[in-house]
Scaffold this active site. Structure first.
Site, PDB file in Angstrom:
ATOM      1  N   TYR A 171    -102.679  39.615  88.652  1.00 40.89           N
ATOM      2  CA  TYR A 171    -101.844  40.943  87.844  1.00 40.89           C
ATOM      3  C   TYR A 171    -100.876  41.411  88.986  1.00 40.89           C
ATOM      4  CZ  TYR A 171    -101.528  45.288  85.343  1.00 40.89           C
ATOM      5  OH  TYR A 171    -100.850  46.409  84.933  1.00 40.89           O
ATOM      6  N   LYS A 175     -96.923  41.845  88.870  1.00 43.27           N
ATOM      7  CA  LYS A 175     -96.229  42.962  88.629  1.00 43.27           C
ATOM      8  C   LYS A 175     -95.596  43.384  90.020  1.00 43.27           C
ATOM      9  CE  LYS A 175     -97.802  44.159  84.678  1.00 43.27           C
ATOM     10  NZ  LYS A 175     -97.072  44.105  83.453  1.00 43.27           N
ATOM     11  N   ILE A 204    -104.160  54.566  82.389  1.00 44.38           N
ATOM     12  CA  ILE A 204    -103.671  54.976  81.191  1.00 44.38           C
ATOM     13  C   ILE A 204    -104.908  54.674  80.034  1.00 44.38           C
ATOM     14  CG2 ILE A 204    -101.905  54.935  79.404  1.00 44.38           C
ATOM     15  CD1 ILE A 204    -101.049  55.737  82.053  1.00 44.38           C
ATOM     16  N   THR A 206    -105.187  53.325  77.113  1.00 44.18           N
ATOM     17  CA  THR A 206    -104.850  52.430  76.239  1.00 44.18           C
ATOM     18  C   THR A 206    -106.067  51.852  75.628  1.00 44.18           C
ATOM     19  OG1 THR A 206    -104.697  50.712  77.294  1.00 44.18           O
ATOM     20  CG2 THR A 206    -102.747  51.965  77.093  1.00 44.18           C
TER      21      THR A 206
END
Length: 274
Positions: A171, A175, A204, A206
């Protein structure tokens, strides 16, 4: 906030997710094209937005498949002139295999850039999503060449050598790849009078973030401790910045990544040097 052009469409990938939904709700003056992997999720998101007074339509799309992205592009043109795309679609490393992360987060982004470049016109905007973790991966000629060309046959295997079968690490690399693609495409997109920018969120909350907080509570708490603002962010924090970036108030910003992280990257990079 003043819209780019009320007759133009804004495409939101990952539009059924937490950040995608928040971005949609911040853009009431626009025609919205919502897309996500699941037909059912798209239908539910469009139904909810329409009920709240938004001008929204939707179509399912697998961003890792060029034919699907072409279909999305053509669908958006059928609903108005292209104004921009907010590419929030992606996965974290949690519960994923490294190749899935590479394909969704990086190959998908490369396909989206290539196809929507074709319809980019003056004042249209491509907004990519990187991550603070992309900034933690140092430059390297070998894997950077692969990250810049993720659709090449041997690119995944090249990057895989550096991640030790760790999807979370993949990941981070993917990114970084988004940041490289941002810089690589700024000039050719700029020659059309269009812009390309990215945002790098921190922690964040989410639905994905909440799940991560449950699975890795100690890790999330530690990240909050080293965040200068001492808190996590919200999808709305991201959406407000995106709203600015697609507006004409940001018409001299391109090729730039905006950190939306409460300052945590500074702490992470400092720790990495100690």
């Amino acid at each position: 906030m003043e819209a780019i052009n009320k007759k133009k469409t804004i495409v939101i990938t990952g539009g059924a997710g937490g950040i995608g939904t928040a971005c949609a709700k911040a853009l009431k003056d626009h025609k919205l094209v919502i897309t996500d992997y699941s037909n059912d999720a798209v239908d539910e998101a469009v139904k909810s937005l329409t009920k709240e007074g938004y001008d929204a339509v939707g179509i399912a799309c697998d961003i890792t498949k060029k034919d699907d992205v072409v279909k999305l592009m053509k669908f958006s043109l059928n609903h108005g002139d292209f104004g921009g795309i907010i590419h929030t679609a992606g996965v974290s490393g949690s519960g994923q295999k490294p190749k899935n992360v590479f394909n969704i987060d990086l190959v998908g982004t490369d396909i989206v850039i290539d196809e929507f470049y074709k319809i980019a016109t003056k004042n249209s905007v491509l907004v990519l999503f990187s991550s603070i973790m992309g900034h933690t991966i140092p430059p390297n000629d070998e894997y950077d060449a692969a990250l810049l060309n993720p659709q090449k046959e041997d690119s995944f295997s090249t990057v895989a050598k550096f991640v030790n079968d760790d999807a979370d690490m993949m990941y981070n690399f993917a990114k970084r790849g988004v940041l490289l693609l941002l810089k690589e495409n700024a000039f050719r997109i700029g020659q059309k009078g269009a812009r390309i920018v990215s945002v790098s969120p921190g922690v964040i909350m989410t639905p994905m973030g909440l799940k991560a907080a449950e699975e890795h509570a100690d890790r999330i708490n530690k990240m909050i401790e080293v965040t200068p603002l001492g808190k996590t962010g919200t999808p709305e924090d991201i959406a407000e910045v995106v709203k600015f970036l697609i507006s004409d108030k940001a018409n001299f910003i391109t090729g730039s990544d905006i950190l939306i992280d409460g300052g945590i990257l500074t702490s992470l990079l400092k720790e990495g040097k100690e």
